[in-house]
Design an enzyme around this catalytic site. Structure first.
Site, short mmCIF file in Angstrom:
data_model
loop_
_atom_site.label_atom_id
_atom_site.label_comp_id
_atom_site.label_asym_id
_atom_site.label_seq_id
_atom_site.Cartn_x
_atom_site.Cartn_y
_atom_site.Cartn_z
N GLU A 298 -1.09 5.09 -3.13
CA GLU A 298 -0.36 5.73 -2.04
C GLU A 298 -1.32 6.37 -1.03
O GLU A 298 -2.27 7.05 -1.41
CB GLU A 298 0.57 6.80 -2.62
CG GLU A 298 1.42 7.53 -1.59
CD GLU A 298 2.33 8.56 -2.22
OE1 GLU A 298 3.19 9.10 -1.49
OE2 GLU A 298 2.20 8.84 -3.43
N LYS B 209 7.58 6.10 4.24
CA LYS B 209 8.29 6.82 3.18
C LYS B 209 9.45 7.60 3.80
O LYS B 209 9.27 8.35 4.76
CB LYS B 209 7.32 7.77 2.47
CG LYS B 209 7.87 8.45 1.23
CD LYS B 209 6.75 9.25 0.55
CE LYS B 209 7.22 9.87 -0.75
NZ LYS B 209 6.12 10.62 -1.41
N CYS C 140 5.87 6.52 -4.50
CA CYS C 140 6.00 7.73 -5.31
C CYS C 140 7.46 8.07 -5.63
O CYS C 140 8.18 7.25 -6.18
CB CYS C 140 5.29 8.88 -4.58
SG CYS C 140 4.80 10.26 -5.65
#
Length: 333
Positions: free
Chosen positions: A46, A128, A162
Protein backbone atom coordinates in the site's frame (compact mmCIF):
# COMPACT_ATOMS: atom_id res chain seq x y z
CA UNK A 1 -4.54 -15.91 -24.78
CA UNK A 2 -4.30 -16.32 -21.03
CA UNK A 3 -2.44 -19.30 -19.62
CA UNK A 4 -4.22 -21.72 -17.32
CA UNK A 5 -1.44 -21.17 -14.78
CA UNK A 6 -0.32 -17.66 -13.78
CA UNK A 7 2.82 -17.13 -11.74
CA UNK A 8 2.18 -14.41 -9.13
CA UNK A 9 4.57 -12.44 -6.95
CA UNK A 10 3.83 -10.48 -3.77
CA UNK A 11 6.64 -8.09 -2.82
CA UNK A 12 7.50 -7.38 0.82
CA UNK A 13 10.38 -4.90 0.90
CA UNK A 14 11.24 -1.66 2.69
CA UNK A 15 10.68 1.70 1.01
CA UNK A 16 13.26 4.46 1.08
CA UNK A 17 11.90 6.79 3.74
CA UNK A 18 14.16 9.59 2.52
CA UNK A 19 12.51 10.00 -0.84
CA UNK A 20 10.73 8.85 -3.96
CA UNK A 21 13.79 8.19 -6.10
CA UNK A 22 15.19 5.57 -3.74
CA UNK A 23 11.87 3.77 -3.44
CA UNK A 24 11.38 3.80 -7.21
CA UNK A 25 14.78 2.17 -7.65
CA UNK A 26 13.68 -0.60 -5.28
CA UNK A 27 10.41 -1.02 -7.19
CA UNK A 28 12.15 -1.41 -10.53
CA UNK A 29 14.73 -3.82 -9.08
CA UNK A 30 11.96 -5.93 -7.52
CA UNK A 31 10.05 -6.06 -10.82
CA UNK A 32 13.18 -7.31 -12.58
CA UNK A 33 13.85 -9.88 -9.85
CA UNK A 34 10.26 -11.18 -9.81
CA UNK A 35 10.10 -11.30 -13.60
CA UNK A 36 13.38 -13.20 -13.60
CA UNK A 37 11.60 -15.85 -11.53
CA UNK A 38 8.83 -16.04 -14.11
CA UNK A 39 6.29 -13.79 -12.40
CA UNK A 40 3.46 -12.60 -14.65
CA UNK A 41 1.57 -10.70 -11.93
CA UNK A 42 3.41 -8.56 -9.36
CA UNK A 43 1.87 -6.74 -6.38
CA UNK A 44 3.56 -4.11 -4.20
CA UNK A 45 2.41 -2.83 -0.76
CA UNK A 46 0.00 0.00 0.00
CA UNK A 47 1.19 3.50 -0.96
CA UNK A 48 4.68 2.09 -1.36
CA UNK A 49 5.92 5.06 -3.39
CA UNK A 50 7.36 7.09 -1.83
CA UNK A 51 6.32 5.43 1.48
CA UNK A 52 3.31 4.84 3.70
CA UNK A 53 2.69 7.79 6.11
CA UNK A 54 3.74 5.91 9.24
CA UNK A 55 4.34 9.25 10.93
CA UNK A 56 0.60 9.91 11.03
CA UNK A 57 0.05 6.91 13.33
CA UNK A 58 2.45 8.03 16.06
CA UNK A 59 2.56 11.85 15.83
CA UNK A 60 -0.22 14.18 17.02
CA UNK A 61 -1.64 16.45 14.30
CA UNK A 62 0.19 19.52 15.57
CA UNK A 63 3.53 17.76 14.97
CA UNK A 64 2.75 16.31 11.53
CA UNK A 65 3.16 19.43 9.42
CA UNK A 66 6.76 18.97 8.26
CA UNK A 67 6.36 15.24 7.58
CA UNK A 68 3.09 15.79 5.72
CA UNK A 69 4.62 18.51 3.54
CA UNK A 70 7.60 16.28 2.76
CA UNK A 71 5.28 13.45 1.75
CA UNK A 72 3.42 15.85 -0.53
CA UNK A 73 6.69 16.91 -2.16
CA UNK A 74 7.69 13.29 -2.72
CA UNK A 75 4.26 12.05 -3.85
CA UNK A 76 3.57 10.72 -7.34
CA UNK A 77 1.71 12.62 -10.04
CA UNK A 78 -0.18 10.48 -12.56
CA UNK A 79 1.11 10.47 -15.26
CA UNK A 80 4.76 11.25 -14.55
CA UNK A 81 8.28 9.96 -15.05
CA UNK A 82 7.63 7.43 -12.27
CA UNK A 83 4.50 5.97 -13.87
CA UNK A 84 6.23 5.84 -17.23
CA UNK A 85 9.15 3.95 -15.68
CA UNK A 86 6.79 1.33 -14.22
CA UNK A 87 4.88 1.08 -17.50
CA UNK A 88 8.13 0.43 -19.34
CA UNK A 89 9.11 -2.20 -16.76
CA UNK A 90 5.75 -3.92 -17.24
CA UNK A 91 6.25 -3.93 -20.98
CA UNK A 92 9.82 -5.25 -20.71
CA UNK A 93 8.88 -8.02 -18.31
CA UNK A 94 5.49 -8.84 -19.83
CA UNK A 95 3.99 -8.74 -16.34
CA UNK A 96 0.90 -7.09 -14.91
CA UNK A 97 1.99 -4.79 -12.05
CA UNK A 98 -0.09 -3.41 -9.18
CA UNK A 99 1.64 -0.51 -7.43
CA UNK A 100 0.44 1.53 -4.47
CA UNK A 101 1.36 5.22 -4.47
CA UNK A 102 0.68 8.43 -2.62
CA UNK A 103 -0.85 10.36 -5.49
CA UNK A 104 -0.65 14.15 -5.52
CA UNK A 105 -3.46 15.90 -7.36
CA UNK A 106 -2.90 19.65 -7.00
CA UNK A 107 -3.27 20.35 -3.26
CA UNK A 108 -4.47 16.92 -2.14
CA UNK A 109 -2.96 13.49 -1.57
CA UNK A 110 -4.71 10.20 -2.23
CA UNK A 111 -4.06 6.54 -1.45
CA UNK A 112 -3.97 5.31 -5.04
CA UNK A 113 -3.66 1.88 -6.64
CA UNK A 114 -2.26 1.67 -10.15
CA UNK A 115 -2.70 -1.42 -12.33
CA UNK A 116 -0.36 -1.62 -15.32
CA UNK A 117 -1.16 -4.22 -17.95
CA UNK A 118 1.61 -6.34 -19.44
CA UNK A 119 1.82 -4.08 -22.50
CA UNK A 120 2.58 -1.07 -20.30
CA UNK A 121 -0.83 0.58 -20.46
CA UNK A 122 -2.31 1.97 -17.25
CA UNK A 123 -5.41 -0.20 -16.96
CA UNK A 124 -6.73 1.37 -13.74
CA UNK A 125 -6.08 4.24 -11.39
CA UNK A 126 -8.25 4.07 -8.30
CA UNK A 127 -8.30 5.86 -4.96
CA UNK A 128 -9.06 4.34 -1.57
CA UNK A 129 -12.66 5.26 -0.87
CA UNK A 130 -12.27 5.89 2.88
CA UNK A 131 -8.90 6.45 4.56
CA UNK A 132 -8.72 4.76 7.95
CA UNK A 133 -8.42 6.53 11.31
CA UNK A 134 -5.09 8.45 11.29
CA UNK A 135 -4.96 8.32 7.48
CA UNK A 136 -7.81 10.84 7.25
CA UNK A 137 -5.31 13.53 8.25
CA UNK A 138 -3.27 12.68 5.15
CA UNK A 139 -5.45 11.53 2.24
CA UNK A 140 -8.65 12.56 0.53
CA UNK A 141 -11.44 10.14 -0.38
CA UNK A 142 -11.89 8.20 -3.59
CA UNK A 143 -15.15 7.57 -5.44
CA UNK A 144 -17.21 4.72 -6.86
CA UNK A 145 -15.65 5.06 -10.31
CA UNK A 146 -12.54 3.30 -9.00
CA UNK A 147 -14.40 0.21 -7.80
CA UNK A 148 -13.71 -1.49 -11.09
CA UNK A 149 -12.37 -4.84 -12.31
CA UNK A 150 -10.17 -4.60 -15.39
CA UNK A 151 -9.35 -7.17 -18.05
CA UNK A 152 -5.60 -7.80 -18.24
CA UNK A 153 -3.23 -10.30 -19.80
CA UNK A 154 -3.51 -12.51 -16.69
CA UNK A 155 -7.28 -12.24 -16.33
CA UNK A 156 -9.83 -10.01 -14.61
CA UNK A 157 -8.10 -8.07 -11.83
CA UNK A 158 -9.61 -6.07 -8.98
CA UNK A 159 -7.87 -4.22 -6.16
CA UNK A 160 -8.58 -2.81 -2.71
CA UNK A 161 -6.34 -1.24 -0.11
CA UNK A 162 -6.12 -2.25 3.54
CA UNK A 163 -9.35 -1.77 5.51
CA UNK A 164 -11.41 -1.30 2.37
CA UNK A 165 -11.62 -5.07 2.78
CA UNK A 166 -13.78 -4.41 5.85
CA UNK A 167 -16.34 -2.72 3.61
CA UNK A 168 -18.35 -5.72 2.38
CA UNK A 169 -20.15 -3.71 -0.29
CA UNK A 170 -16.87 -2.50 -1.78
CA UNK A 171 -15.73 -6.10 -2.01
CA UNK A 172 -19.10 -7.13 -3.43
CA UNK A 173 -18.82 -4.44 -6.12
CA UNK A 174 -15.70 -6.21 -7.38
CA UNK A 175 -17.21 -9.64 -6.97
CA UNK A 176 -20.17 -8.70 -9.18
CA UNK A 177 -17.66 -7.85 -11.89
CA UNK A 178 -16.26 -11.38 -11.65
CA UNK A 179 -12.71 -10.67 -10.55
CA UNK A 180 -10.38 -13.63 -10.99
CA UNK A 181 -7.31 -12.23 -9.25
CA UNK A 182 -7.64 -9.78 -6.38
CA UNK A 183 -4.70 -7.52 -5.55
CA UNK A 184 -4.65 -6.50 -1.90
CA UNK A 185 -2.26 -4.01 -0.32
CA UNK A 186 -1.52 -3.21 3.32
CA UNK A 187 1.21 -1.03 4.88
CA UNK A 188 2.76 -3.71 7.11
CA UNK A 189 5.04 -2.78 10.01
CA UNK A 190 2.04 -1.36 11.82
CA UNK A 191 -0.02 -2.04 14.96
CA UNK A 192 1.80 -5.24 15.94
CA UNK A 193 1.39 -9.01 15.39
CA UNK A 194 -2.40 -8.88 15.71
CA UNK A 195 -2.57 -6.85 12.49
CA UNK A 196 -0.93 -9.67 10.55
CA UNK A 197 -3.38 -12.16 12.03
CA UNK A 198 -6.34 -10.01 11.03
CA UNK A 199 -4.99 -9.57 7.51
CA UNK A 200 -4.69 -13.33 7.07
CA UNK A 201 -8.31 -13.91 8.12
CA UNK A 202 -9.52 -11.16 5.81
CA UNK A 203 -7.56 -12.36 2.78
CA UNK A 204 -8.63 -15.96 3.16
CA UNK A 205 -12.25 -14.95 3.62
CA UNK A 206 -12.29 -12.77 0.51
CA UNK A 207 -10.75 -15.56 -1.56
CA UNK A 208 -13.41 -17.98 -0.38
CA UNK A 209 -16.34 -15.61 -0.73
CA UNK A 210 -15.39 -14.25 -4.14
CA UNK A 211 -14.00 -17.49 -5.54
CA UNK A 212 -10.85 -15.74 -6.73
CA UNK A 213 -7.13 -15.72 -6.04
CA UNK A 214 -5.84 -13.11 -3.61
CA UNK A 215 -2.31 -11.74 -3.91
CA UNK A 216 -1.54 -9.53 -0.91
CA UNK A 217 1.59 -7.45 -0.30
CA UNK A 218 2.51 -5.72 2.95
CA UNK A 219 5.44 -3.40 3.53
CA UNK A 220 8.42 -3.86 5.83
CA UNK A 221 10.45 -1.43 7.91
CA UNK A 222 13.99 -2.08 9.16
CA UNK A 223 14.80 -1.44 12.84
CA UNK A 224 16.73 1.67 11.79
CA UNK A 225 13.72 3.00 9.86
CA UNK A 226 11.43 2.36 12.82
CA UNK A 227 13.78 4.31 15.08
CA UNK A 228 13.82 7.20 12.59
CA UNK A 229 10.01 7.51 12.72
CA UNK A 230 9.90 8.04 16.49
CA UNK A 231 12.53 7.89 19.26
CA UNK A 232 10.15 6.51 21.91
CA UNK A 233 10.48 2.68 22.16
CA UNK A 234 6.85 2.40 23.23
CA UNK A 235 5.67 4.16 20.08
CA UNK A 236 8.15 2.24 17.95
CA UNK A 237 6.14 -0.88 18.75
CA UNK A 238 3.19 0.76 16.99
CA UNK A 239 5.14 0.74 13.71
CA UNK A 240 6.47 -2.80 14.02
CA UNK A 241 5.34 -6.28 12.93
CA UNK A 242 1.85 -6.56 11.40
CA UNK A 243 3.10 -8.13 8.15
CA UNK A 244 1.23 -10.81 6.19
CA UNK A 245 2.36 -11.03 2.59
CA UNK A 246 0.45 -13.98 1.19
CA UNK A 247 -1.03 -15.62 -1.87
CA UNK A 248 -4.36 -17.40 -1.36
CA UNK A 249 -6.31 -19.79 -3.58
CA UNK A 250 -10.09 -19.64 -4.22
CA UNK A 251 -10.34 -22.48 -1.70
CA UNK A 252 -8.87 -20.25 1.01
CA UNK A 253 -5.49 -21.97 1.17
CA UNK A 254 -2.04 -20.44 1.26
CA UNK A 255 -0.19 -21.25 -1.95
CA UNK A 256 3.17 -20.40 -0.35
CA UNK A 257 4.42 -19.87 3.18
CA UNK A 258 3.44 -16.28 4.03
CA UNK A 259 6.05 -13.63 4.77
CA UNK A 260 5.62 -12.10 8.22
CA UNK A 261 9.17 -10.91 8.86
CA UNK A 262 11.93 -9.41 6.74
CA UNK A 263 12.15 -8.64 3.07
CA UNK A 264 11.39 -11.03 0.25
CA UNK A 265 9.32 -11.81 -2.81
CA UNK A 266 6.66 -14.47 -2.41
CA UNK A 267 6.09 -16.56 -5.55
CA UNK A 268 3.23 -18.96 -6.28
CA UNK A 269 1.50 -20.46 -9.31
CA UNK A 270 -2.21 -19.77 -9.70
CA UNK A 271 -4.10 -22.66 -11.29
CA UNK A 272 -6.99 -20.73 -12.81
CA UNK A 273 -9.10 -23.89 -13.06
CA UNK A 274 -9.59 -23.65 -9.27
CA UNK A 275 -11.94 -20.70 -9.82
CA UNK A 276 -14.49 -22.88 -11.62
CA UNK A 277 -14.01 -25.62 -9.03
CA UNK A 278 -14.86 -23.22 -6.20
CA UNK A 279 -17.73 -21.46 -7.97
CA UNK A 280 -19.39 -24.73 -8.95
CA UNK A 281 -20.12 -25.12 -5.24
CA UNK A 282 -20.67 -21.51 -4.19
CA UNK A 283 -20.92 -18.52 -6.51
CA UNK A 284 -21.73 -15.44 -4.41
CA UNK A 285 -22.83 -13.42 -7.43
CA UNK A 286 -24.43 -16.28 -9.32
CA UNK A 287 -26.43 -19.24 -8.07
CA UNK A 288 -25.83 -18.29 -4.43
CA UNK A 289 -27.14 -14.73 -4.88
CA UNK A 290 -30.69 -13.54 -4.18
CA UNK A 291 -30.87 -10.23 -6.04
CA UNK A 292 -34.63 -9.94 -5.61
CA UNK A 293 -33.99 -9.79 -1.84
CA UNK A 294 -30.56 -8.17 -1.63
CA UNK A 295 -28.70 -6.21 -4.27
CA UNK A 296 -26.04 -3.50 -4.49
CA UNK A 297 -26.53 0.01 -5.86
CA UNK A 298 -23.12 1.18 -7.08
CA UNK A 299 -22.69 4.80 -8.17
CA UNK A 300 -19.92 4.58 -10.76
CA UNK A 301 -19.87 8.28 -11.60
CA UNK A 302 -16.58 10.04 -10.89
CA UNK A 303 -16.84 12.73 -8.23
CA UNK A 304 -16.85 16.19 -9.84
CA UNK A 305 -16.19 19.56 -8.24
CA UNK A 306 -17.78 21.68 -10.94
CA UNK A 307 -20.17 21.00 -13.75
CA UNK A 308 -20.50 23.73 -16.36
CA UNK A 309 -23.84 23.74 -18.15
CA UNK A 310 -24.46 26.21 -20.96
CA UNK A 311 -22.70 29.45 -21.83
CA UNK A 312 -24.98 32.43 -21.23
CA UNK A 313 -24.49 35.40 -23.56
CA UNK A 314 -24.66 39.03 -22.50
CA UNK A 315 -28.27 39.33 -23.63
CA UNK A 316 -29.37 36.27 -21.69
CA UNK A 317 -31.11 34.87 -24.77
CA UNK A 318 -30.04 31.30 -23.99
CA UNK A 319 -30.86 31.47 -20.31
CA UNK A 320 -34.31 29.87 -20.37
CA UNK A 321 -33.35 26.77 -22.41
CA UNK A 322 -30.25 26.30 -20.26
CA UNK A 323 -32.35 26.53 -17.07
CA UNK A 324 -34.75 23.91 -18.42
CA UNK A 325 -31.80 21.66 -19.27
CA UNK A 326 -30.44 21.98 -15.74
CA UNK A 327 -33.83 21.12 -14.26
CA UNK A 328 -34.18 18.08 -16.50
CA UNK A 329 -30.70 16.86 -15.62
CA UNK A 330 -31.32 17.27 -11.89
CA UNK A 331 -34.54 15.26 -12.19
CA UNK A 332 -32.55 12.41 -13.74
CA UNK A 333 -29.94 12.29 -10.98
Amino acid sequence: MRSDVIRAAAVQIAPDLTGRAGTMERVLNAIAEAAGKGAQFIVFPETFVPYYPYFSFVLPPVQQGAAHLDLARQAVVVPSAETRAVAEAAQRSGAVIVLGVNERDHGSLYNTQLIFDADGTLALKRRKITPTYHERMVWGQGDGAGLKVVATKVGRVGALACWEHYNPLARYALMTQHEEIHAAQFPGSLVGPIFGEQIEVTMRHHALESGCFVVNATGWLTPEQIASIHPDPALQRAVSDGCMTCIISPEGRHLAEPLTQGEGILIADLDMKLIAKRKRMMDSVGHYARPELLHLVHDTRPAVLRQAIGDFGDNGADREPATEAVAEELENV
